[in-house]
Design a protein around this motif. Structure first.
Motif, mmCIF file in Angstrom:
data_model
loop_
_atom_site.group_PDB
_atom_site.id
_atom_site.type_symbol
_atom_site.label_atom_id
_atom_site.label_comp_id
_atom_site.label_asym_id
_atom_site.label_seq_id
_atom_site.Cartn_x
_atom_site.Cartn_y
_atom_site.Cartn_z
ATOM 1 N N TYR A 149 0.812 -1.219 0.000
ATOM 2 C CA TYR A 149 0.000 0.000 0.000
ATOM 3 C C TYR A 149 0.848 1.274 0.000
ATOM 4 O O TYR A 149 0.306 2.374 0.032
ATOM 5 C CB TYR A 149 -0.951 0.002 1.202
ATOM 6 N N SER A 150 2.166 1.141 -0.066
ATOM 7 C CA SER A 150 3.060 2.303 -0.014
ATOM 8 C C SER A 150 2.824 3.233 -1.195
ATOM 9 O O SER A 150 2.694 2.793 -2.339
ATOM 10 C CB SER A 150 4.518 1.834 -0.021
ATOM 11 N N LYS A 151 2.783 4.519 -0.911
ATOM 12 C CA LYS A 151 2.607 5.545 -1.951
ATOM 13 C C LYS A 151 3.893 6.354 -2.154
ATOM 14 O O LYS A 151 3.903 7.325 -2.904
ATOM 15 C CB LYS A 151 1.471 6.508 -1.558
ATOM 16 N N GLU A 152 4.963 5.964 -1.484
ATOM 17 C CA GLU A 152 6.221 6.705 -1.575
ATOM 18 C C GLU A 152 6.813 6.605 -2.982
ATOM 19 O O GLU A 152 6.540 5.657 -3.718
ATOM 20 C CB GLU A 152 7.227 6.162 -0.553
ATOM 21 N N GLU A 153 7.639 7.578 -3.323
ATOM 22 C CA GLU A 153 8.311 7.597 -4.626
ATOM 23 C C GLU A 153 9.169 6.340 -4.803
ATOM 24 O O GLU A 153 9.157 5.697 -5.837
ATOM 25 C CB GLU A 153 9.174 8.862 -4.752
ATOM 26 N N LYS A 171 9.027 2.936 -3.657
ATOM 27 C CA LYS A 171 8.008 2.096 -3.026
ATOM 28 C C LYS A 171 8.594 1.335 -1.848
ATOM 29 O O LYS A 171 9.618 0.678 -1.962
ATOM 30 C CB LYS A 171 7.410 1.127 -4.040
#
Length: 147
Positions: free
Chosen positions: A77-81, A83
């Motif tokens: 579910y990570s939305k970071e640049e 991942k």
């Protein structure tokens, strides 16, 4: 008109052009996403993680199952640049748990000497046998050239 014939376990159906021209009357059954017997991949149609997927190799159960689920969920579910870069704490917790159970989660770099074949001894034996064989060959060649 089509004909149907049974041969052993097989059913043979001969269809005519007219049979193919008529629209199909087959009804497709909509898949039930909650059916526990239905084969699913890692991600269910609703976007949730399928913890029963054989592709997880049983990692979601066992003594570190909770830590694995936390880390994998965070990554999924990570939305970071980059991942999963926001999941380091969860992965650290999972790794610490796995280190407490080395018999269940062996580390590649933790192989004991008894797990690996004694390469040095077998290599030494090969070196000795090949050396003595080459020595015998050179002795034979010398004996043949001397006569």
């Amino acid at each position: 008109m089509s004909s149907v014939r049974q041969e052993g376990k097989d059913t043979i159906i001969f269809a005519t052009k007219e049979d193919h021209a008529a629209p199909s009357t087959a009804e497709l059954v909509e898949e039930d996403p909650n059916d526990p017997f239905e084969e699913r991949g890692l991600i269910l149609p609703n976007g949730e993680i399928n913890w029963n997927c054989p592709c997880l190799g049983g990692m979601a159960s066992g003594p570190c199952g909770t830590e694995f689920k936390d880390a994998f969920s965070c990554f999924h579910y990570s939305k970071e640049e980059v991942k999963g870069s926001d999941c380091l704490e969860q992965f650290r917790s999972m790794q610490e748990c796995m280190q407490r159970y080395p018999e269940l989660y062996p580390q590649e770099d933790d192989k004991s000497p008894s797990d690996t074949p004694k390469d040095s001894e077998s290599t030494d034996a090969l070196d000795e046998s090949s050396t003595s064989a080459s020595d015998q060959d050179s002795d034979t060649k010398q004996a043949n050239t001397e006569s």
